[in-house]
Design an enzyme around this catalytic site. Sequence first.
Site, PDB file in Angstrom:
ATOM      1  N   GLU A  47      10.695 -15.449  -9.593  1.00 20.04           N
ATOM      2  CA  GLU A  47      11.403 -16.599 -10.150  1.00 20.04           C
ATOM      3  C   GLU A  47      12.688 -16.885  -9.382  1.00 20.04           C
ATOM      4  O   GLU A  47      13.014 -18.050  -9.118  1.00 20.04           O
ATOM      5  CB  GLU A  47      11.738 -16.336 -11.628  1.00 20.04           C
ATOM      6  CG  GLU A  47      10.527 -16.174 -12.517  1.00 20.04           C
ATOM      7  CD  GLU A  47      10.105 -14.734 -12.684  1.00 20.04           C
ATOM      8  OE1 GLU A  47       9.649 -14.372 -13.780  1.00 20.04           O
ATOM      9  OE2 GLU A  47      10.219 -13.957 -11.704  1.00 20.04           O
ATOM     10  N   CYS A  70      10.813 -11.485 -16.842  1.00 17.89           N
ATOM     11  CA  CYS A  70      11.331 -10.230 -17.383  1.00 17.89           C
ATOM     12  C   CYS A  70      12.625 -10.470 -18.151  1.00 17.89           C
ATOM     13  O   CYS A  70      13.348 -11.437 -17.917  1.00 17.89           O
ATOM     14  CB  CYS A  70      11.531  -9.207 -16.282  1.00 17.89           C
ATOM     15  SG  CYS A  70      12.832  -9.620 -15.096  1.00 17.89           S
ATOM     16  N   ALA A 149     -18.740   1.011   4.266  1.00 13.16           N
ATOM     17  CA  ALA A 149     -19.282   0.178   5.344  1.00 13.16           C
ATOM     18  C   ALA A 149     -20.578   0.834   5.792  1.00 13.16           C
ATOM     19  O   ALA A 149     -20.558   1.932   6.364  1.00 13.16           O
ATOM     20  CB  ALA A 149     -18.294   0.065   6.496  1.00 13.16           C
ATOM     21  N   GLU A 260     -11.492   5.616   1.346  1.00  8.10           N
ATOM     22  CA  GLU A 260     -12.331   5.282   2.498  1.00  8.10           C
ATOM     23  C   GLU A 260     -13.320   6.378   2.873  1.00  8.10           C
ATOM     24  O   GLU A 260     -14.132   6.181   3.769  1.00  8.10           O
ATOM     25  CB  GLU A 260     -11.449   4.928   3.697  1.00  8.10           C
ATOM     26  CG  GLU A 260     -10.700   3.618   3.540  1.00  8.10           C
ATOM     27  CD  GLU A 260     -10.597   2.846   4.851  1.00  8.10           C
ATOM     28  OE1 GLU A 260     -11.108   3.325   5.880  1.00  8.10           O
ATOM     29  OE2 GLU A 260     -10.011   1.748   4.831  1.00  8.10           O
ATOM     30  N   GLY A 262     -14.717  10.569   3.616  1.00  5.70           N
ATOM     31  CA  GLY A 262     -16.146  10.425   3.741  1.00  5.70           C
ATOM     32  C   GLY A 262     -16.942  10.433   2.450  1.00  5.70           C
ATOM     33  O   GLY A 262     -16.392  10.287   1.356  1.00  5.70           O
ATOM     34  N   ALA A 268     -16.687  12.202  -5.090  1.00  2.00           N
ATOM     35  CA  ALA A 268     -15.803  12.900  -6.016  1.00  2.00           C
ATOM     36  C   ALA A 268     -15.069  11.925  -6.934  1.00  2.00           C
ATOM     37  O   ALA A 268     -14.908  12.176  -8.131  1.00  2.00           O
ATOM     38  CB  ALA A 268     -14.803  13.755  -5.237  1.00  2.00           C
TER      39      ALA A 268
END
Length: 329
Positions: A47, A70, A149, A260, A262, A268
């Site tokens: 703001e 706020c 990926a 990311e 492995g 996990a």
Amino acid sequence: MRRAIAASAAARGASSPNPAVGAVILDRDGVVIGVGHTQPPGGPHAEVMALRAAGDGALGGTAVVTLEPCNHTGRTGPCAEALVDAGVAAVHYAVADPNPAAAGGAATLRDAGVEVVGGVLEAQARRGPLRAWLHRQRHGRPFVTAKIAATLDGRIAAPDGTSRWITGPRAREHAHTQRAAVDAMVIGTGTALADDPSLTARRPDGTLYPHQPRRVVMGLRQIPADARLRDGTSPFVHVTTHDPHEVLAALPDALQVIVEGGPMIVGAFLAADLVDEVHAYLAPTILGAGAAAVDDATVTTLTRAHRFRRESVTELGDDLLVTFGRATD
């Protein structure tokens, strides 16, 4: 409000632990004269940035904000008071502030004679850059995205270990823009030792984005002093544990974390029920063998599978990015 939500995207990662808020100021005639977003901690909120851009034109105008202004003094003053002092006539916000320490801005504005309207495009704002902060307010931990990926058959490497590159340049570029908008990235010691990654957020020309996430490694093996993760580009955190809960506890100010890998690290976090979103970058390739994208030994039957809901599909050159959210959200 859509413009305010778009403006708030620039604050992702940089504003943490504060929320990524966007604000727009309209003059008396409804013309946009100021746009702002939350600055890094200690800097002005959205703001105030929008009011600075608007100048005297804010008098009698309207403020449109993604989060209720706020009402408390921290490292900066209350945004509700800043709006009153600027003489705005109306404030429209999307999401009510769930933080008791900062809530109450709407009441302060009304008491000062300002027209206040809440809930404007609330669902859209909640799914936007505010999402991670709202998640931490509700659950007390960061919003966790698992990034995968892979080939069409779910492989991240060939049997001989080769993995560069499974996805194309546009998919990799997109993944780096996501890194630049989060607080931390998590990999395991296996990936850190085998690949010696830098885990930086880079533009296609190799230059670094202004905001760099913390680089987090989980596992018991030590990381060499000359590892690229320790090059000082951004903070390096080694959490000597196999417990994902302990990893998140080591990031008390983080709002969003990307895992990311492995495969065992992603597994996990899934097994611990800590994955809120999956970014699956899919290449039009089939390997037929090689390392799988996820390794979770807790899933022994279909009824124990981790299920998600598709949120979006984006074409990135020949690749696809499919985003999934929790099926229960």
